[in-house]
Design a protein around this motif. Structure first.
Motif, PDB file in Angstrom:
ATOM      1  N   TYR A  53       0.774  -1.343   0.056  1.00  0.00           N
ATOM      2  CA  TYR A  53      -0.019  -0.050   0.028  1.00  0.00           C
ATOM      3  C   TYR A  53       1.010   1.174   0.008  1.00  0.00           C
ATOM      4  O   TYR A  53       1.686   1.314   0.918  1.00  0.00           O
ATOM      5  N   ALA A  54       0.733   2.247  -1.104  1.00  0.00           N
ATOM      6  CA  ALA A  54       1.451   3.205  -1.020  1.00  0.00           C
ATOM      7  C   ALA A  54       0.558   4.493  -1.060  1.00  0.00           C
ATOM      8  O   ALA A  54      -0.281   4.608  -1.425  1.00  0.00           O
ATOM      9  N   GLY A  55       1.119   5.309  -0.087  1.00  0.00           N
ATOM     10  CA  GLY A  55       0.322   6.818   0.219  1.00  0.00           C
ATOM     11  C   GLY A  55       0.842   7.478  -1.050  1.00  0.00           C
ATOM     12  O   GLY A  55       2.093   8.132  -1.324  1.00  0.00           O
ATOM     13  N   LEU A  56      -0.146   8.417  -1.741  1.00  0.00           N
ATOM     14  CA  LEU A  56       0.118   9.203  -2.662  1.00  0.00           C
ATOM     15  C   LEU A  56      -0.090  10.733  -2.530  1.00  0.00           C
ATOM     16  O   LEU A  56      -0.871  10.998  -1.808  1.00  0.00           O
ATOM     17  N   PRO A  57       0.547  11.726  -2.964  1.00  0.00           N
ATOM     18  CA  PRO A  57       0.339  13.053  -2.948  1.00  0.00           C
ATOM     19  C   PRO A  57      -1.066  13.628  -3.301  1.00  0.00           C
ATOM     20  O   PRO A  57      -1.546  14.749  -2.789  1.00  0.00           O
ATOM     21  N   ASP A  58      -2.004  12.874  -4.100  1.00  0.00           N
ATOM     22  CA  ASP A  58      -3.081  13.360  -4.241  1.00  0.00           C
ATOM     23  C   ASP A  58      -4.253  12.580  -3.387  1.00  0.00           C
ATOM     24  O   ASP A  58      -5.469  12.782  -3.908  1.00  0.00           O
ATOM     25  N   ASN A  59      -3.885  12.375  -2.449  1.00  0.00           N
ATOM     26  CA  ASN A  59      -4.671  12.029  -1.014  1.00  0.00           C
ATOM     27  C   ASN A  59      -5.322  10.584  -1.416  1.00  0.00           C
ATOM     28  O   ASN A  59      -6.713  10.530  -1.448  1.00  0.00           O
ATOM     29  N   SER A  60      -4.741   9.847  -2.071  1.00  0.00           N
ATOM     30  CA  SER A  60      -5.411   8.537  -2.495  1.00  0.00           C
ATOM     31  C   SER A  60      -4.226   7.442  -2.043  1.00  0.00           C
ATOM     32  O   SER A  60      -3.106   7.724  -1.755  1.00  0.00           O
ATOM     33  N   ILE A  61      -4.634   6.216  -1.815  1.00  0.00           N
ATOM     34  CA  ILE A  61      -3.977   5.117  -1.539  1.00  0.00           C
ATOM     35  C   ILE A  61      -3.845   4.042  -2.808  1.00  0.00           C
ATOM     36  O   ILE A  61      -4.846   3.557  -3.215  1.00  0.00           O
ATOM     37  N   LEU A  62      -2.777   3.573  -2.969  1.00  0.00           N
ATOM     38  CA  LEU A  62      -2.567   2.679  -4.117  1.00  0.00           C
ATOM     39  C   LEU A  62      -2.109   1.357  -3.500  1.00  0.00           C
ATOM     40  O   LEU A  62      -0.992   1.118  -2.820  1.00  0.00           O
ATOM     41  N   GLU A  63      -2.840   0.392  -3.895  1.00  0.00           N
ATOM     42  CA  GLU A  63      -3.036  -1.269  -3.568  1.00  0.00           C
ATOM     43  C   GLU A  63      -2.161  -1.749  -4.546  1.00  0.00           C
ATOM     44  O   GLU A  63      -2.939  -1.808  -5.780  1.00  0.00           O
ATOM     45  N   ILE A  64      -1.186  -2.572  -4.514  1.00  0.00           N
ATOM     46  CA  ILE A  64      -0.450  -3.091  -5.405  1.00  0.00           C
ATOM     47  C   ILE A  64       0.093  -4.885  -5.021  1.00  0.00           C
ATOM     48  O   ILE A  64       0.520  -4.896  -3.894  1.00  0.00           O
ATOM     49  N   ASP A  65      -0.386  -5.874  -5.757  1.00  0.00           N
ATOM     50  CA  ASP A  65      -0.008  -7.208  -5.413  1.00  0.00           C
ATOM     51  C   ASP A  65       1.205  -7.582  -6.191  1.00  0.00           C
ATOM     52  O   ASP A  65       1.686  -6.605  -6.836  1.00  0.00           O
ATOM     53  N   THR A  66       1.632  -8.698  -5.954  1.00  0.00           N
ATOM     54  CA  THR A  66       3.039  -8.971  -6.249  1.00  0.00           C
ATOM     55  C   THR A  66       3.226  -9.153  -7.792  1.00  0.00           C
ATOM     56  O   THR A  66       4.190  -9.531  -8.553  1.00  0.00           O
ATOM     57  N   ASP A  67       1.863  -9.404  -8.381  1.00  0.00           N
ATOM     58  CA  ASP A  67       1.774  -9.506  -9.896  1.00  0.00           C
ATOM     59  C   ASP A  67       1.814  -7.947 -10.526  1.00  0.00           C
ATOM     60  O   ASP A  67       1.225  -7.900 -11.715  1.00  0.00           O
ATOM     61  N   PHE A  68       1.604  -7.013  -9.477  1.00  0.00           N
ATOM     62  CA  PHE A  68       1.572  -5.509 -10.137  1.00  0.00           C
ATOM     63  C   PHE A  68       0.080  -5.053 -10.246  1.00  0.00           C
ATOM     64  O   PHE A  68      -0.123  -4.332 -11.109  1.00  0.00           O
ATOM     65  N   LYS A  69      -0.822  -6.007 -10.270  1.00  0.00           N
ATOM     66  CA  LYS A  69      -2.176  -5.679 -10.259  1.00  0.00           C
ATOM     67  C   LYS A  69      -2.572  -4.492  -9.261  1.00  0.00           C
ATOM     68  O   LYS A  69      -1.895  -4.815  -8.148  1.00  0.00           O
ATOM     69  N   ASN A  70      -3.208  -3.588  -9.728  1.00  0.00           N
ATOM     70  CA  ASN A  70      -3.420  -2.313  -8.604  1.00  0.00           C
ATOM     71  C   ASN A  70      -4.858  -1.766  -8.400  1.00  0.00           C
ATOM     72  O   ASN A  70      -5.771  -2.145  -9.233  1.00  0.00           O
ATOM     73  N   VAL A  71      -5.089  -1.520  -7.247  1.00  0.00           N
ATOM     74  CA  VAL A  71      -6.436  -0.617  -7.196  1.00  0.00           C
ATOM     75  C   VAL A  71      -6.185   0.595  -6.280  1.00  0.00           C
ATOM     76  O   VAL A  71      -5.146   0.463  -5.323  1.00  0.00           O
ATOM     77  N   THR A  72      -6.770   1.780  -6.426  1.00  0.00           N
ATOM     78  CA  THR A  72      -6.741   2.911  -6.065  1.00  0.00           C
ATOM     79  C   THR A  72      -7.733   3.221  -5.105  1.00  0.00           C
ATOM     80  O   THR A  72      -8.927   3.274  -5.815  1.00  0.00           O
ATOM     81  N   TYR A  73      -7.426   3.745  -4.050  1.00  0.00           N
ATOM     82  CA  TYR A  73      -8.502   4.203  -3.125  1.00  0.00           C
ATOM     83  C   TYR A  73      -8.522   5.935  -3.036  1.00  0.00           C
ATOM     84  O   TYR A  73      -7.570   6.649  -2.677  1.00  0.00           O
ATOM     85  N   ASN A  74      -9.740   6.441  -3.466  1.00  0.00           N
ATOM     86  CA  ASN A  74      -9.709   7.847  -3.336  1.00  0.00           C
ATOM     87  C   ASN A  74     -10.605   8.323  -2.479  1.00  0.00           C
ATOM     88  O   ASN A  74     -11.237   7.661  -1.745  1.00  0.00           O
ATOM     89  N   GLY A  75     -10.547   9.695  -2.349  1.00  0.00           N
ATOM     90  CA  GLY A  75     -11.419  10.408  -1.569  1.00  0.00           C
ATOM     91  C   GLY A  75     -10.950  10.595  -0.194  1.00  0.00           C
ATOM     92  O   GLY A  75     -11.861  10.924   0.890  1.00  0.00           O
ATOM     93  N   ILE A  76      -9.670  10.310   0.256  1.00  0.00           N
ATOM     94  CA  ILE A  76      -9.584  10.384   1.718  1.00  0.00           C
ATOM     95  C   ILE A  76      -8.984  11.896   1.968  1.00  0.00           C
ATOM     96  O   ILE A  76      -8.639  12.631   1.081  1.00  0.00           O
ATOM     97  N   LYS A  77      -9.646  12.036   3.098  1.00  0.00           N
ATOM     98  CA  LYS A  77      -9.525  13.547   3.584  1.00  0.00           C
ATOM     99  C   LYS A  77      -8.510  13.794   4.403  1.00  0.00           C
ATOM    100  O   LYS A  77      -8.167  13.729   5.620  1.00  0.00           O
ATOM    101  N   GLU A  78      -7.243  14.080   3.682  1.00  0.00           N
ATOM    102  CA  GLU A  78      -5.929  14.161   4.221  1.00  0.00           C
ATOM    103  C   GLU A  78      -5.350  15.427   4.314  1.00  0.00           C
ATOM    104  O   GLU A  78      -5.453  16.118   3.112  1.00  0.00           O
ATOM    105  N   PRO A  79      -5.040  16.353   5.366  1.00  0.00           N
ATOM    106  CA  PRO A  79      -4.696  17.612   5.305  1.00  0.00           C
ATOM    107  C   PRO A  79      -3.043  17.806   4.743  1.00  0.00           C
ATOM    108  O   PRO A  79      -2.669  18.756   4.297  1.00  0.00           O
ATOM    109  N   SER A  80      -2.312  16.502   4.746  1.00  0.00           N
ATOM    110  CA  SER A  80      -0.895  16.734   4.159  1.00  0.00           C
ATOM    111  C   SER A  80      -0.607  15.229   3.556  1.00  0.00           C
ATOM    112  O   SER A  80      -1.407  14.567   3.269  1.00  0.00           O
ATOM    113  N   ASP A  81       0.685  15.055   3.488  1.00  0.00           N
ATOM    114  CA  ASP A  81       0.827  13.832   2.691  1.00  0.00           C
ATOM    115  C   ASP A  81       0.447  12.525   3.493  1.00  0.00           C
ATOM    116  O   ASP A  81       0.417  12.810   4.970  1.00  0.00           O
TER     117      ASP A  81
END
Length: 277
Positions: free
Chosen positions: A46-74
């Motif tokens: 799970y990677a925290g990204l600067p656009d207030n989203s979280i990227l989930e990546i499995d070992t085959d590099f399939k990914n899911v992005t979680y958006n809409g996170i209310k984050e005031p900073s990184d």
């Protein structure tokens, strides 16, 4: 097969299985995406990204992005609900402590009990209420950079200027570790059975076994004493991210001794950057 996830400042995320570099590249629209946090849960990254989203990546590099996170900073901390879904530091803190923000570290002790560190101190939350504030009770106005739960009621709190021991034994208590007085702490990670590690900005890594500590620094072969982050692979391997490369530290703890063997990986070995965080 075993492996290591490595973040870079500008060029994405790397998965290193058995020391073979495998690179995850961001989209062409965002080629220089900065990663503020990496954490692993159920073998997914799970990677925290600067656009207030979280990227989930499995070992085959399939990914899911979680958006809409209310984050005031990184995004600096991610925990998971009972269904394994991620939510970030601010979202988590807001559920139990409305009105407070800019939390950087969280330990989920029980379902409704948290130790939370932030930009100006720390707090202990239970059942929706802040029952102890390090800022109010002890005047600890220091940015929390690391939290580590040693046992159920004892914690290490790393800050931008010192390391502390916090205990909850019917009465809250905070003591400063004088070994690290005024030292910037960059990471606190638990291995288990009383063994944990402390990363510093300038003095390398310290491995604790009970009340004894052992230093791993440039004198032992570490590529740099400026530590960005640390990660236990198992009970004899510690990965250390520094400003000058990535170190794999094999270690063996004795009663009064520490044996180490250190291997360093840099841009010459395939990393796109020597700054590993």
């Amino acid at each position: 097969q075993g492996g290591l996830w490595v973040s870079s400042l500008y060029d994405g995320v790397f998965f290193v299985p058995n020391f073979n570099v495998k690179k995850y590249e961001f989209s062409k629209e965002k080629p220089n995406t900065k990663v503020s946090l990496l954490t692993v849960h159920n073998n997914h990254l799970y990677a925290g990204l600067p656009d207030n989203s979280i990227l989930e990546i499995d070992t085959d590099f399939k990914n899911v992005t979680y958006n809409g996170i209310k984050e005031p900073s990184d995004i600096d901390a991610i925990i998971f609900d009972e269904q394994g879904r991620p939510f970030s530091n601010f979202d988590a803190a807001a559920r139990w402590a409305k009105g407070l923000s800019v939390f950087t570290k969280i330990i989920n002790i029980t379902k409704d009990t948290f130790l939370v560190g932030g930009s100006s101190g720390y707090g202990f939350f239970a059942q929706g209420k802040c029952i102890y504030s390090g800022v109010v009770e002890r005047g600890l106005f220091k940015r929390v950079t690391g939290l580590c739960q040693l046992i159920n009621n004892k914690f290490r709190i790393g800050t931008a200027s010192g390391l502390y021991v916090f205990t909850d034994r019917g009465k809250f208590n905070l003591q400063e570790d004088t070994v690290f007085k005024n030292q910037r702490i960059t990471a606190c990670k638990l291995l288990g059975r009383g063994v944990y590690a402390i990363g510093t900005r300038g003095r390398g890594v310290y491995i604790y076994k009970g009340d004894k500590h052992f230093e791993i620094n440039e004198n032992r072969g570490l590529v740099s004493n400026l530590i960005e982050d640390i990660f236990f692979e198992n009970d004899s391997t510690l990965w250390v991210g520094t400003y000058k490369g990535l170190c794999r530290v094999w270690f063996s703890l004795g009663k009064d001794s520490l044996l180490t063997k250190i291997t360093t990986y840099t841009a010459e070995d395939g990393l796109c950057s020597n700054q590993v965080n």
